[in-house]
Design a protein around this motif. Sequence first.
Motif, mmCIF file in Angstrom:
data_model
loop_
_atom_site.group_PDB
_atom_site.id
_atom_site.type_symbol
_atom_site.label_atom_id
_atom_site.label_comp_id
_atom_site.label_asym_id
_atom_site.label_seq_id
_atom_site.Cartn_x
_atom_site.Cartn_y
_atom_site.Cartn_z
ATOM 1 N N MET A 130 0.777 -1.485 -0.143
ATOM 2 C CA MET A 130 -0.062 0.060 -0.093
ATOM 3 C C MET A 130 0.875 1.063 -0.004
ATOM 4 O O MET A 130 1.984 1.319 0.738
ATOM 5 N N TYR A 131 0.469 2.277 -0.832
ATOM 6 C CA TYR A 131 1.116 3.575 -0.734
ATOM 7 C C TYR A 131 0.187 4.622 -0.161
ATOM 8 O O TYR A 131 -1.006 4.734 -0.276
ATOM 9 N N PHE A 132 0.791 5.410 0.707
ATOM 10 C CA PHE A 132 0.303 6.535 1.307
ATOM 11 C C PHE A 132 1.149 7.643 0.843
ATOM 12 O O PHE A 132 2.387 8.068 0.585
ATOM 13 N N HIS A 133 0.318 9.062 0.615
ATOM 14 C CA HIS A 133 0.937 10.185 0.159
ATOM 15 C C HIS A 133 0.702 11.245 0.982
ATOM 16 O O HIS A 133 -0.304 11.226 1.983
ATOM 17 N N ARG A 134 1.775 12.225 1.295
ATOM 18 C CA ARG A 134 1.809 13.231 2.217
ATOM 19 C C ARG A 134 2.091 14.377 1.478
ATOM 20 O O ARG A 134 2.855 14.278 0.460
ATOM 21 N N MET A 190 9.162 7.717 -6.171
ATOM 22 C CA MET A 190 7.955 8.163 -6.507
ATOM 23 C C MET A 190 7.887 9.689 -6.045
ATOM 24 O O MET A 190 7.230 10.607 -6.891
ATOM 25 N N TRP A 217 7.807 -6.502 -6.355
ATOM 26 C CA TRP A 217 6.647 -7.429 -6.453
ATOM 27 C C TRP A 217 6.929 -8.730 -7.103
ATOM 28 O O TRP A 217 6.353 -9.607 -6.406
ATOM 29 N N PHE A 239 11.849 -1.918 -1.979
ATOM 30 C CA PHE A 239 10.801 -1.433 -1.902
ATOM 31 C C PHE A 239 10.997 0.148 -1.089
ATOM 32 O O PHE A 239 10.406 1.011 -1.641
ATOM 33 N N GLY A 240 11.977 0.253 -0.369
ATOM 34 C CA GLY A 240 12.371 1.433 0.533
ATOM 35 C C GLY A 240 12.818 2.467 -0.887
ATOM 36 O O GLY A 240 12.472 3.748 -0.459
ATOM 37 N N ALA A 284 9.826 3.716 -3.424
ATOM 38 C CA ALA A 284 9.041 4.527 -2.960
ATOM 39 C C ALA A 284 9.360 6.127 -2.877
ATOM 40 O O ALA A 284 8.867 6.846 -3.096
ATOM 41 N N GLU A 285 10.667 6.075 -2.537
ATOM 42 C CA GLU A 285 11.503 7.542 -2.450
ATOM 43 C C GLU A 285 11.308 8.159 -3.927
ATOM 44 O O GLU A 285 11.123 9.060 -4.120
ATOM 45 N N ASP A 304 13.181 -5.580 1.210
ATOM 46 C CA ASP A 304 13.084 -4.215 1.768
ATOM 47 C C ASP A 304 13.913 -2.832 1.113
ATOM 48 O O ASP A 304 13.178 -2.087 1.201
ATOM 49 N N GLN A 342 9.732 -1.032 -7.864
ATOM 50 C CA GLN A 342 8.592 -1.542 -7.388
ATOM 51 C C GLN A 342 8.344 -2.849 -8.012
ATOM 52 O O GLN A 342 8.018 -3.891 -7.556
ATOM 53 N N PHE A 343 8.446 -2.971 -9.465
ATOM 54 C CA PHE A 343 8.182 -4.259 -10.183
ATOM 55 C C PHE A 343 9.241 -5.275 -9.543
ATOM 56 O O PHE A 343 8.934 -6.497 -9.424
#
Lengths: 293, 293, 293, 293, 293, 293
Positions: free
Chosen positions: F1-5, F67, F47, F60-61, F64-65, F57, F43-44
């Motif tokens: 899951m992705y969260f945006h701030r 993005m 996955w 993934f880490g 997301a950065e 880890d 990300q691919f």
Amino acid sequence: MYFHRQELQHTATPEKPDAVYARKLQEVLGGQYGEITVALQYQFQAWNMHIPGKYRDLVFGIGAEEMGHVEMLAVMIAQLLEKAPLGITEEAVQNDPTVAAVIGGTDIQHGIVAGAGARPVDSMGNPWSGSYITASGNLLADFTANANAEMQGRVQVARLYHQTDDHGVKDLLAFLLARDTMHQNQWAAAAAELQAEGLEKMPVPSNFPLDKEERDVAYQYINFSNGTKAGDGTWASGPTPDGKGEFTYLPEPPAGVPMPPPTHPDARFYGTTELPNTVEKLAGRAQDALHKE
Amino acid sequence: MYFHRQELQHTATPEKPDAVYARKLQEVLGGQYGEITVALQYQFQAWNMHIPGKYRDLVFGIGAEEMGHVEMLAVMIAQLLEKAPLGITEEAVQNDPTVAAVIGGTDIQHGIVAGAGARPVDSMGNPWSGSYITASGNLLADFTANANAEMQGRVQVARLYHQTDDHGVKDLLAFLLARDTMHQNQWAAAAAELQAEGLEKMPVPSNFPLDKEERDVAYQYINFSNGTKAGDGTWASGPTPDGKGEFTYLPEPPAGVPMPPPTHPDARFYGTTELPNTVEKLAGRAQDALHKE
Amino acid sequence: MYFHRQELQHTATPEKPDAVYARKLQEVLGGQYGEITVALQYQFQAWNMHIPGKYRDLVFGIGAEEMGHVEMLAVMIAQLLEKAPLGITEEAVQNDPTVAAVIGGTDIQHGIVAGAGARPVDSMGNPWSGSYITASGNLLADFTANANAEMQGRVQVARLYHQTDDHGVKDLLAFLLARDTMHQNQWAAAAAELQAEGLEKMPVPSNFPLDKEERDVAYQYINFSNGTKAGDGTWASGPTPDGKGEFTYLPEPPAGVPMPPPTHPDARFYGTTELPNTVEKLAGRAQDALHKE
Amino acid sequence: MYFHRQELQHTATPEKPDAVYARKLQEVLGGQYGEITVALQYQFQAWNMHIPGKYRDLVFGIGAEEMGHVEMLAVMIAQLLEKAPLGITEEAVQNDPTVAAVIGGTDIQHGIVAGAGARPVDSMGNPWSGSYITASGNLLADFTANANAEMQGRVQVARLYHQTDDHGVKDLLAFLLARDTMHQNQWAAAAAELQAEGLEKMPVPSNFPLDKEERDVAYQYINFSNGTKAGDGTWASGPTPDGKGEFTYLPEPPAGVPMPPPTHPDARFYGTTELPNTVEKLAGRAQDALHKE
Amino acid sequence: MYFHRQELQHTATPEKPDAVYARKLQEVLGGQYGEITVALQYQFQAWNMHIPGKYRDLVFGIGAEEMGHVEMLAVMIAQLLEKAPLGITEEAVQNDPTVAAVIGGTDIQHGIVAGAGARPVDSMGNPWSGSYITASGNLLADFTANANAEMQGRVQVARLYHQTDDHGVKDLLAFLLARDTMHQNQWAAAAAELQAEGLEKMPVPSNFPLDKEERDVAYQYINFSNGTKAGDGTWASGPTPDGKGEFTYLPEPPAGVPMPPPTHPDARFYGTTELPNTVEKLAGRAQDALHKE
Amino acid sequence: MYFHRQELQHTATPEKPDAVYARKLQEVLGGQYGEITVALQYQFQAWNMHIPGKYRDLVFGIGAEEMGHVEMLAVMIAQLLEKAPLGITEEAVQNDPTVAAVIGGTDIQHGIVAGAGARPVDSMGNPWSGSYITASGNLLADFTANANAEMQGRVQVARLYHQTDDHGVKDLLAFLLARDTMHQNQWAAAAAELQAEGLEKMPVPSNFPLDKEERDVAYQYINFSNGTKAGDGTWASGPTPDGKGEFTYLPEPPAGVPMPPPTHPDARFYGTTELPNTVEKLAGRAQDALHKE
């Protein structure tokens, strides 16, 4: 069957050449939302349609008109390019800044490839692509796609309108703006009529049995960003447009579920796996398999 | 900024492998209306938006959720591929017709390129393209594009729902169908709210001065096909959805205007022109020009 | 302007559905040499043409016919897909090998994206591209392109003819084959007429001053491979088709000229250069430049 | 097998840098009809050819030469870019209009991506595509494609010739023009020889049984536009180039046949169908089907 | 200059036809990491290189070898297709499941477009693209790209090795695997030599002045996901490979900075802005502007 | 899951608008090695990964950065475009050469399509493509791909650094340069760790049985060009980086093997074959086959 008449629906003659503007016009000829897109989109929708009668007649009728819009733009572009500069020397650039602008701002292939003619590309030179088209067979979805195409198209023509002083060009754009106004209205009317006649409703597709979808999250607005006003719209509370629910609002997502464990495909795909001893085992298996080959 | 949590929004585990279905699911992962499209479309709309507050919060919030949908589909596809067959012999095909189906129906790059993993492509193997995205800055146009994307997406998921017996897959699709229902409703609500608040109206873009477009053809349905029922819809008579006119219907186009004469670009583009003596003159001019070069 | 009539130029109804064959037909609808290509190629040539009269009339007339060919193929494909299988279970595959073939051989997007409709793609699912078109403004070059397109197209239709037993499909293909025969002949005749009238000759473009090209290698066949029979054809000796020279044959290339020395762009492009001390100097210069920034 | 020698077939050194012209040259390096296209097109034709001997020797021999043309253009482009401006400030633009032209007219990726080097793209930055190539196995069709490629290529080089004053560049173009003259002539000669030897004739493919095509429309020119001079050419009356018929001319199309009725695919594709009660029935069927799932 | 010899570097003859496998082999001929990619990638690197001598000699030498690999694969594919089935009837499918597999698993364009020949596409039919190539002029970056290309290529060939029983095919793959082993090793050696000679170092590009980058985040691992083991690797503590720092680890990102306010472009772009009264003002301004036009 | 701030990792505000530079920045947003590429590539990889724990880890880490880097660039581009000129007249160009530069140097779609907003394209307007991504499942290959991507990316940002005077832009680039330094180092460290732990080694893939490849050419440098210094590097003699062999050097290729004879596919593919009498026989066979159809 299609028939061509060597006339234009509307005058398409510029006052003077403008090779830079010719390139800009390519966007509404051969871009994502250009006239080739709507022409072929409507025709594919007609060919694939499952309903005879008024809806198909509508789509065929507009589709063929759009072919004529492609033609007007192509003819306009060729005329704008008629005096496109060719053999520009450094001296010319020094003497006239306009020449510098023209060098940089033209579609180079207009000259080298098309000999001062129109091309099936957008304003950045990307060739038109069949992937721009939408024709799903579901008419409420497709008429919404059409409304969007006409809106995006009219926005682009409006932007282009301000980028020229040429009255001939503006005259053609004024015509295209009006036709986009018409077609926006027609797709909106047709989408409404589909729903009024009960042929299709929201949520599209409407005859998929709703009890098969996970209804408890079907009207829940889960905010994955931290915008504090996300819940202030009519999309976060009150009745839903499809008339079948009430919007609720979650300011942040509930906990998720654990990710499933990583996959372990056949060792002969040579993906990297986690433990050396496992690798050895897998490699062993791969070598066993190889032996048998 | 984006943050990732190693959880899924919903369970995404199939009952059993199915490499053919893994390929089909690629459509809603990496196709024209797949999850990558909506994820990036909404985020680009947010980054480009000119309004702070509820509309931007809405778009950011859904955009980030869609990234998680991409993830669920990718993880599901990897699991469907986990036991993808690899070294198929003719004998195996002879003994089991299912094997034949699998050979033909899989995405070959799932195995050879990704080692049994998901890919950023559609069900026919076309790579995802930035040209699938719409973000014009005009919100009524863009929210209509979003409504269309969610409709097309839900139609595709509904079609996929019938092409598998796997309860794990169906469970995920039931979740995605519901979220598509939600998002369809949200974009419809947001488009309505924009208009209710007077931020944007039809025809889009609404603050382009109407007197600059050719108003006399702005509500005229001109039928370029010969369908006899084209005039039977609400798109051919009565008030127009934009509230600014009345539809009229022309069963066939009025006469057009003559096409402008052919262009005559610089002879050094070497296009073919009509008369030998003209050609000679032009060639002469080209040779004069060459002499000076 | 284009007008549409809801008729077809020729019957286009299959005897029975065949989703695999529907996919194959996409090649001649939306492939490199499919009907969309020739339809748009001829129309762009007409819009860009510098000659009024018979040549432009010819190109317009065939261009509009090809639009109707696109339509016949689209309608045929939709009918071939009408009973496309949808919810295939493993059991069904086990019982009927035909089902296995169908799973593998269909265009997946025919079902999931188009709801059993035709699409603007080729037989491998690549979207039609504007880069398939040729319209240079030089008519001898373009008519040669057209002759090639009709030849490639007829070869493909002939191959497709042998891949079906369906009399309805074969009947349409027999019609298309004949029209391709016609159009091949027409472009050949038109190319000959251009030359007979002196509008254009070989080498194309013929009014580029020959003394500007390096004439001593203009009729020299230099063989860069070691095939011993390369000199046996009429392309290696005797008069040249353009009537302006004699072919000569060199069984292997003469010595070349030295390659120019490597380039040394601005150090701030950070390409790797040869000598450490040079690098230092360049880096020094880059840092000097940076200081000034 | 291919062997490389660090020499060039012809000198390829410009007098001075010219980043704008470097971009233009990309068209004949990496465009639709650039040297990469002909190099790979001829090689694929050779690899796929069914005839040993002179035809294959011909194709191999020219194919390898074209690889060297790719190289000359790449080396030329790198040198034209050697002094490409990099750190342009607004002040520089104010002082020198040439700088403005250069900013606008360059291929941005030449600098940022390739560090002042050549790229496998056309003049508008589109990457070279395998879809530019034609290699059908039918040699008369393919040699016609080759003739067209050499004609289009020579037209483009001729246009480029007039867009520079640089004697080094012009010298290379004069060489390329001559080689294009040669290759045009060779493909024309080879196409004639194929026919003289009876290996292939018009209509291509010539050994498809003519009685299988619909012969009554095989030589009929049906005009789908309203150009009044369409019938004036040798393509409308008299013997056909294939020697097998007589052209006839129809100034407008005969009546067509009715379009087949719309299709009705499986309801689970969720296409919109015409009548509410039918929809209900279909939805009922879909729900029945769902129950069984 | 390139020279061709009608020989192959290694035997490339299958034991028997296999149209399905022919399609799979297309991946390593025309895919992202196929032989066309490495052939052109190395040649473009050589043409753009700023260093004479051993590095350029290396790149030229391997580049030309890869052209011969393209050839071996093309010739192999043509032979695998030699007996490709053509006119498959439903009866044939019923009688032999292998036929069903073949229908589904073949590249349809192998037959219809290429007449049983190789094509410049990947295993899913996507045409080879110039965007697959990397040639930046920075040799440490580019040799790393080359090492990656050879690794990906060898992984793909290894996967393909297990998908056939044909000893002729396996023999060719065994050769290609060995050459990929060689080239992987060569690029690794060349990358090391560049650094040993001080021509280039990490971080690439090494002569960009480090004090111009924001050094305080240059060795900080900021974890944007919640994986608890992210800090366990040598990438999270200890000296950095470039020898210029120490890794530090932040298990989650520090607070960011506020997003800048939304932009307000010229009203004549017709983007939606926030407040009706502002809209009116902007529209007013647009109309003022229009008046002046 | 992705969260945006709704925050940025680093300030991204220019001092002043610059539409030309906005276009250049698109390269590192939406180009082959732009931030969309690394974001989706990592990300691919995550996955599809077969290993839980530190490697996943890590991937993934960073994914997301990246993005968030896409976001910073998009927001920066929108601001650079905020005052993009729109309605440029010839007079304006005459008065100010900067205007000429801007006309030529901007991305036309920034204005017409996006209304002064960022787009998912590169600096030449090519849409981002899923084919830019690498995720094979083999981690040593993929981490090498990642190291390359970060190197190419840092080279491009360094080049861009010198093309602006804007301190706001330079400040963001200084941050991105540092993060690229970090990520280069991390992928190098991770690749080393994989090998240290024995999970993967060279030659990749390391658990393919070496005796299955043709070992006698696995360490042989065969020079297919005539560069005399090709043998001077560590890639031509001494131990190989994989620790399993010794490099040897062949200054030119040994003799090859004869090419296999041309193929003779089914006559119904209508490829051209060598001898008239053969043709007739084949045609006869084709006609026999046709008779049966």
